[in-house]
Structures are given as C-alpha cells and as structure tokens.
Design an enzyme around this catalytic site. Structure first.
Site, PDB file in Angstrom:
ATOM      1  N   GLU A  57       0.841  -1.207   0.000  1.00  0.00           N
ATOM      2  CA  GLU A  57       0.000   0.000   0.000  1.00  0.00           C
ATOM      3  C   GLU A  57       0.875   1.255   0.000  1.00  0.00           C
ATOM      4  O   GLU A  57       0.641   2.194  -0.768  1.00  0.00           O
ATOM      5  CB  GLU A  57      -0.913  -0.023   1.235  1.00  0.00           C
ATOM      6  CG  GLU A  57      -2.049   0.951   1.179  1.00  0.00           C
ATOM      7  CD  GLU A  57      -2.938   0.868   2.409  1.00  0.00           C
ATOM      8  OE1 GLU A  57      -2.704   0.000   3.279  1.00  0.00           O
ATOM      9  OE2 GLU A  57      -3.876   1.674   2.503  1.00  0.00           O
TER      10      GLU A  57
ATOM     11  N   GLY B 184      -8.543   5.339   7.071  1.00  0.00           N
ATOM     12  CA  GLY B 184      -9.383   5.242   8.251  1.00  0.00           C
ATOM     13  C   GLY B 184      -8.757   4.310   9.286  1.00  0.00           C
ATOM     14  O   GLY B 184      -8.862   4.538  10.488  1.00  0.00           O
ATOM     15  N   ALA B 185      -8.086   3.246   8.811  1.00  0.00           N
ATOM     16  CA  ALA B 185      -7.564   2.243   9.743  1.00  0.00           C
ATOM     17  C   ALA B 185      -6.044   2.111   9.737  1.00  0.00           C
ATOM     18  O   ALA B 185      -5.485   1.513  10.645  1.00  0.00           O
ATOM     19  CB  ALA B 185      -8.208   0.886   9.454  1.00  0.00           C
ATOM     20  N   SER B 186      -5.384   2.623   8.699  1.00  0.00           N
ATOM     21  CA  SER B 186      -3.910   2.568   8.740  1.00  0.00           C
ATOM     22  C   SER B 186      -3.336   3.806   8.069  1.00  0.00           C
ATOM     23  O   SER B 186      -4.030   4.543   7.368  1.00  0.00           O
ATOM     24  CB  SER B 186      -3.382   1.303   8.062  1.00  0.00           C
ATOM     25  OG  SER B 186      -3.470   1.408   6.665  1.00  0.00           O
ATOM     26  N   THR B 187      -2.042   4.010   8.310  1.00  0.00           N
ATOM     27  CA  THR B 187      -1.358   5.149   7.684  1.00  0.00           C
ATOM     28  C   THR B 187      -0.003   4.674   7.180  1.00  0.00           C
ATOM     29  O   THR B 187       0.621   3.800   7.788  1.00  0.00           O
ATOM     30  CB  THR B 187      -1.230   6.335   8.673  1.00  0.00           C
ATOM     31  OG1 THR B 187      -0.732   7.472   7.974  1.00  0.00           O
ATOM     32  CG2 THR B 187      -0.316   6.042   9.846  1.00  0.00           C
ATOM     33  N   GLN B 188       0.436   5.226   6.048  1.00  0.00           N
ATOM     34  CA  GLN B 188       1.685   4.792   5.432  1.00  0.00           C
ATOM     35  C   GLN B 188       2.641   5.966   5.236  1.00  0.00           C
ATOM     36  O   GLN B 188       2.208   7.067   4.901  1.00  0.00           O
ATOM     37  CB  GLN B 188       1.449   4.173   4.041  1.00  0.00           C
ATOM     38  CG  GLN B 188       0.796   2.817   4.044  1.00  0.00           C
ATOM     39  CD  GLN B 188      -0.664   2.861   4.406  1.00  0.00           C
ATOM     40  OE1 GLN B 188      -1.108   2.200   5.342  1.00  0.00           O
ATOM     41  NE2 GLN B 188      -1.434   3.653   3.712  1.00  0.00           N
TER      42      GLN B 188
END
Ligand SMILES: O=P(O)(O)OP(=O)(O)OP(=O)(O)OC[C@H]1O[C@@H](n2cnc3c(O)ncnc32)[C@H](O)[C@@H]1O
Ligand SMILES: [Ca+2]
Length: 491
Positions: free
Chosen positions: A174, A203-207
């Site tokens: 991602e 909403g649920a993860s960040t990269q």
C-alpha cells in the site's frame, strides 16, 4: 522590341519546360512533406482501460484508468478517467451480512460498464485490493474475511471484464504503490528526477514511504525498485490502527481507562455531547472480540493543547530497538525531500485551511478551532457531514502530532509537505501504482525512444525540403543554361 525579346529569351520563367520542371519540384516537395506528416501522424487514438477497486476500511472507490493503446509501454501515459464512490461503508463492514458485500459494488460497476467502450470490455482488467479494514477483519476472524472476499470475487466475475483477482494487499504494498503513483504522475521516473515521499492517512492505517540516502536498518521497511533504468531504495512503513478512525478509538480507549462512563474530551468542541459506545476492534486491547461494548457519555471541552497530550498517549515514543525510530519501536531514517500527503491528510488539512501554513501557525489555528463552541461550528458548516465535523478537532490534532512527534517533521521541513488530493486528473493513492505494476506498465529499463519527437521530425523535413528547393532555384539562376536555348543558337 529586340531587347524585350532577348530579355524574354534570357528569362527562363517564360519557357514552358522550366515552368513544368518547377511545378514538378514544387509538387515533389509538397508530396514529401505530406507523406512525412501522414506517415508520422499518431493513428486515431484508441484507448485501453483498466479498473481498480480500492476496498478501504471506510469505503470502496472504483477507479477507471485509460491509456493510448499504441503507447502501452511509454510511461506517463496512464490517467484516471473516472472515479465512483460506492455508497455505504467498506467491504469489511459486511462481515455479518456477507452476501451483500459484492452487491454493494453494483452501481459503480454498472457505471464502469457504461464508461468503457463495449468492445474493450473483455480485455479490460479488473483488480480489487482491500486494505486495513480487511486486514483487521482477517485478524479478528480469518474465515469471515475470506467469505467477504469470495462474495466480492463472485460478484465481479459476473461482469464482462477481465477479472484479475481480489486480495488483501499488505501495508508495504500500500505504501509502495502510493509512492509509485505520486512519482509516476509527477513524471519523476521518466525524467530520472528526485522522487517525492508519500504519506497516506486512511481510516484504519497510515503509510509513510520515501527514498532515504541513509541505511534502512530493518529489512521489513526496505524495498528496492528498478524503474526506467534507475534503482530506488525505498523506506516504507504502514501503521495498522493509526488511520484516523482507529486512532480516535485508541484515544477514546486511553481516556476511558479509568472505567468512568463520563468522558470529558479536549479533542471535541465545548457543548458537544453524545451517548456513544466503543465498538470492539482488534486495535483496542480493551475491546477485544466478544467484550461487551462500553457505553459512555462523550462531552467536549475543546482544548487543542490538552488534546495533543491525549493524542501523544496513543504512541510509544520511548521503546526503540534501532538507531532511530518513528514510534512504537519502528525504525525510521530522518525524513528527507518533498512529500505528498494525501487521503485524510488532505481532507482534514484542507477543511481546516492548514494546507499552506507553518507548523506554528497550524497549532495556533487548531487552538482557536477546537475551542469554538459546537453549536457555532454546526451553524458555520451546515452542509458538512456531522460525523466529520465533530471529529476535525481531533483529526487535525492527530495529524499534527503524527507528523511532528511521530515521523519527526520539524518547523524547518514542514513546508516540504504538500497536502494533495489529485495530480492532474488522477487521485493520489495506491491504486494507480498497483495497476501499473500488475500490467508491467513501468519498465525496469528505459525503452528506446525515437531520437526526435513527431513535431520535430516533421519540422525538420519541411525545412530541409524548402532549403533544397531554394538551393535548386538559386543554382539555376546563377549557372543554369536551358538546353533548348542552346539548340536554337546552333540552328
Ligand atoms: O486506507 P484505509 O485505512 O483502509 O481507509 P480508507 O481507504 O477507507 O480511508 P480514506 O482514505 O478513504 O479516508 C480516510 C478517512 O477520512 C475520512 N474522510 C473521507 N472524506 C472525508 C472528509 O471530507 N472529511 C473528513 N474526513 C473524511 C474517512 O471516513 C476515513 O476515516
Ligand atoms: Ca486507503
């Protein structure tokens, strides 16, 4: 009279043979130029298409990409032509209503059928990539997440497109595909320019993904790409549970640890009051599966500095087994270069009007915004979805904290972060990079290109033809003696 006749005889333009030759040369030049133009003119543009479904934690989007059919391997040719937001929540929310997961995509897939020419349907690839919502569901209940994927798979296979699979992509993918997208769209690979980092907040993860000159100490954060003849050593990390919805749950859970049913929250506006329950999530240890949902009264106190203290508590800044870390014991080299920050980074910063402010100005604006009474906020923005509106104080504070304290951006390099939604026509996000990779549309080595672009080639042809023509005329004027004239003299 005799003089006139002599001049006429000397002037070659009065002889039919010369006129004929000149006309032939002119026609030859015109034909030459016309052939060059026709031969090199791009054929009637025929486009190819690709469809990617971004099955995110909060919602699904369907993207249609197109590129000129005869330029499949030229980079910089793919662009987004259409995006459709699926109504309702993400596919992971169909965990207890599985058969509807596929059906939820119907409207957008019908739109795709209309947008893409029918004769291209059978060769148009369709990919579905699911992100953090499905990663969490798989942790929560792997069998159910498989069933949800099967439901969307069965549904997508009913369409006349070339179905290429539905899968949960990894956090690394991602991050990397988001980085490929922004650099592809900016033309950085083609021109071998310095790349730009990518920051994605879902909403649920960040990269976070960027090229680092420093050694990447942890193997799981290191990726090597050979694109267009250049090697890129990329650092990437995806923080599951640190997307903005899950981060809010973490912050609420931290504040509710004392077991009280009243929560006075500095991250919500004064005057905000709601009855809530903290739905179970694998991100929040206190609400593991089967725990009864905790209900509480959520009251806002509106204080950005106190909110920042609350937000800091969801990060672990002390444990670091590497030379340097971002947070939660994750290795990260110092950020370097320009960054494109998209998804919720953009939605939130754009709403709060912070996209071109310094870090200090942003903090001051947050102080003022968070302390504004809820009634006034609702009145000021009547058309904004209330859930988003209520959460902007938290989300803005979370973003500033994540960037400054988490990723270690400073007042000096804050300006290197560009909050972006689109680049040209295309949305910034992982989907384009995913499709480019799966269709092999970014070559490892730079393909041979014609030495001249089409326009340049035609221009040179025209100029040379004219030049030869003029040379011929000049030569004739200076040295030429018509053959028929000589014959006349002999007689
Ligand atoms: O990547 P994952 O984590 O799977 O999540 P997602 O793909 O569904 O996440 P998005 O980037 O679509 O959205 C990120 C978050 O921003 C929210 N969001 C979307 N539009 C917004 C807006 O205009 N204002 C505020 N928040 C918004 C959305 O509900 C999510 O919580
Ligand atoms: Ca996403």
């Amino acid at each position: 009279m005799a003089e006139q006749r002599e001049m006429k005889e000397k002037n070659p333009w009065h002889r039919p043979v010369i006129i004929c030759i000149t006309v032939f040369i002119a026609m030859g030049v015109i034909t030459l130029v016309a052939m060059a133009v026709v031969q090199n003119k791009p054929l009637h543009q025929k486009y190819k298409y690709g469809i990617v479904l971004d099955a995110g934690s909060s919602h699904t989007s369907v993207y249609i990409y197109e590129w000129p059919a005869e330029k499949e391997n030229n980079t910089g040719m793919v662009r987004q032509t259409h995006a459709c937001n699926v109504k309702g929540k993400g596919i992971s929310s169909y965990a207890w209503n599985i058969s509807y997961a596929g059906m939820s995509l119907r409207e957008c897939m019908e739109e795709a059928k209309e947008k893409i020419p029918v004769w291209r349907h059978p060769e148009t690839p369709v990919y579905l990539g699911a992100t953090a919502g499905m990663r969490l569901l798989r942790m929560f209940n792997a069998a159910v997440s498989d069933q949800v994927l099967s439901s969307v798979e069965r549904f997508l296979q009913t369409y006349p497109f070339l179905y290429q699979g539905a899968r949960i992509i990894s956090g690394q993918e991602e991050g990397a595909y988001g980085w490929i997208t922004v650099n592809y769209l900016n033309g950085n690979f083609r021109k071998a320019l310095t790349t730009m980092g990518a920051l994605d907040l879902g909403g649920a993860s960040t990269q976070i993904t960027f090229v680092s000159k420093q050694e990447v100490e942890s193997e799981e954060n290191s990726m090597l790409f050979r694109l267009y003849g250049n090697d890129y050593h990329v650092y990437t990390h995806s923080f599951l549970c640190y997307g903005k919805d899950q981060a809010l749950k973490l912050a609420l859970a931290k504040q509710l640890q004392t077991g009280e049913s009243q929560l006075r929250d500095p991250c919500f506006h004064p005057g905000y009051i709601e009855q809530k329950s903290l739905a179970s999530s694998p991100c929040v240890p206190e609400t593991r599966p089967h725990d009864s949902e905790r209900t509480f009264t959520h009251t806002g106190t509106g204080n950005a500095s106190l909110c920042q203290e609350v937000v800091k508590r969801i990060f672990n800044f002390t444990h670091c087994p590497w030379g340097r870390c971002s947070f939660n014991g994750v290795f990260q080299p110092p950020v370097e270069g320009q960054f494109g920050a998209f998804s919720a980074f953009y939605f939130v910063m754009n709403f709060l009007n912070l996209t071109s402010d310094s870090l200090e100005q942003s903090k001051l604006k947050m102080d003022h915004y968070c302390s504004t009474p809820w009634a006034e906020i609702k009145q000021r923005y009547p058309s904004v979805k209330q859930k988003y509106l209520a959460e902007y104080c938290f989300s803005g504070t979370y973003i500033l904290t994540l960037l400054e304290n988490g990723y270690n951006f400073t007042s000096e390099n804050w300006k290197d972060i560009q909050f972006i939604k689109k680049i040209g026509d295309s949305d910034a996000g992982w989907t384009l990079g995913y499709m480019l990779n799966l269709t092999n549309m970014i070559p490892a080595e730079a393909p041979d290109e014609p030495p001249l672009p089409h326009g340049g080639y035609v221009a040179i042809m025209v100029l040379f033809s004219l030049f030869i023509f003029i040379l011929f005329l000049l030569a004739y004027k200076l040295f030429g003696r018509p053959v028929c004239n000589a014959n006349k003299q002999i007689i």
